[in-house]
Each structure stands twice: as C-alpha cells, then as structure tokens.
Design an enzyme around this catalytic site. Sequence first.
Site, short mmCIF file in Angstrom:
data_model
loop_
_atom_site.label_atom_id
_atom_site.label_comp_id
_atom_site.label_asym_id
_atom_site.label_seq_id
_atom_site.Cartn_x
_atom_site.Cartn_y
_atom_site.Cartn_z
N TYR A 111 0.39 4.46 -7.17
CA TYR A 111 0.64 3.90 -6.06
C TYR A 111 -0.72 3.57 -5.19
O TYR A 111 -1.04 2.64 -4.50
CB TYR A 111 1.81 4.41 -5.09
CG TYR A 111 2.03 4.13 -3.99
CD1 TYR A 111 2.77 2.86 -3.65
CD2 TYR A 111 1.53 4.55 -2.75
CE1 TYR A 111 2.90 2.08 -2.47
CE2 TYR A 111 1.83 3.98 -1.31
CZ TYR A 111 2.39 2.81 -1.34
OH TYR A 111 2.62 2.24 -0.09
N ILE A 152 10.88 -1.74 5.42
CA ILE A 152 9.87 -2.50 6.23
C ILE A 152 9.91 -3.98 6.30
O ILE A 152 9.96 -4.50 7.29
CB ILE A 152 8.22 -2.05 5.76
CG1 ILE A 152 8.02 -0.65 6.01
CG2 ILE A 152 7.19 -2.72 6.41
CD1 ILE A 152 6.88 -0.30 5.28
N GLY A 153 10.21 -4.61 5.09
CA GLY A 153 10.28 -6.22 5.15
C GLY A 153 11.45 -6.58 5.96
O GLY A 153 11.30 -7.61 6.62
#
Length: 252
Positions: free
Chosen positions: A135, A13-14
């Site tokens: 998470y 994503i980054g």
Amino acid sequence: MSSVLITGASKGIGRAIALTLAERGIATARRPETLADLPVDQRLRLDVTDQESVDQAVRDAGHIDVLISNAGDTVRAPLESVPLAEVERLFQLNTLGALRVAQAVLPAMRERGAGRLLFVSSIQGRLVLPVIGPYAASKWALEALAETLAIEAGHFGVKVSILQPGAVSSGGGERAKVFLKEDDPYGPLYAALPALRGEAITPEDVAAAVADTIEHPTPPLRVPVGEPAERALKARKEAPEDEPFLAAKIDW
C-alpha cells in the site's frame, strides 16, 4: 458552485466527502447502486481501472471543476510472501487508476486554464509501516505522479494537492485482505501494527480537510490531515536517513 467529481464514494472517506460537499458533488463508484442514498448532484458508475468506464463517466459528468481522487484499497502482508498479483492490483487501483481519471479530466481543465486535482494519499506516501508495504509503495508512486502533475499542469492553471491522513476509522483496514500463514514468522509485526498506526481520525475529518483545500485560493501541494499525521510526518522529516524510520520502535 464548483462541480466536484469524487471517485470511490460508496463508503468510508469517499462517502464522507460526498456528504460534506452535498449537492455540488458527482459521486462515483464501481457499483452506482451503493450511492443511491447520497444527496449529490449525480451518481455515476466509474471503475478507475477501466478506461471505458472512466471515459464514459467523465462524459456523463459534463463540466468538472475539481477531481477528488479517492478510490483505493490496501492489504496486510509481508513483502516476502505477498502475492505479486495483489501488489499489481493495488498499483492498478491506487496509482494508475488515479492517473487514468486525472488524464480524463485534465484536457478540459487545461483549456479553461483552471481546475483542481486532489489526491487522497496517506502518511504512508512519505513513510512505510511493516506489513503494509505494498500500500505504501502505491502511495509513494501516487505522490510522485501528483507532484509531477503539479509542475506540468500547474503551468496551465490547474492546482494539485495531496491529502495525507494517518490512520482513519473508515473500516478500510478491517476490510483488508490478510496474507499471513498460521504461525507466520511475521505474525509479531502484524500484532504490533495497531500501535504503530497510531490514533485514528474519522472520515469526516478527512472530508473537512478536502473541503477546506478546495476553498483555499492557493492550496499547498501536501496537506497533512489531523494532528497524528502532522506529528508522524514531522518526525519522519527530522529522522536520520541512515536507518529505516520506525525500526527502533518495533519490539518483536
């Protein structure tokens, strides 16, 4: 053009966010050599778990209009047997790391009376999936911090948004450490996980939502990303609170 600091830009994503924002992005990663091919304004070393690294990166970046807090990781393990060191690692990275960078950029934003903080969370910041509990816990905590910042820093003109995708085809799940023994009693839950996670969107879908949120004059606090996330969060909101969400959907 806004100056945008992106954490965790080396992959997934980054990286998609850095490519979408292109020349106005300041891409960061623990290993800056992984950023060499990105067409961004700056490439900096930034480890969100290391205060000195964060402070140096923020100094090197200079003026920052927008922080996109994306760095994160996940594991696959039942809570009965997950190593507590792994849970601590996720909180250090996904939760405290995000707060550490926000603390570094906030003073200048507050003094200017303007700025944006965008936190890449997950639908698991509002619901849980079995075997991904650590998470989810780190993301629930992240959303509590982000909502608090929306109140506190919002008073000084800093806008806060939380991006909530569901499953993303970023490779993160495939790279995740798995802590299940052979013939583990929780093995059937692990096998059911792909169906529970649902349809995946792409990292580029998340990047587009990030770009739209940056450009929005009055961005919402929470931004579900993609139709699967919208459906899941709507179902969670409408579900009764007297039993665990999704429990009835698991056949094991």
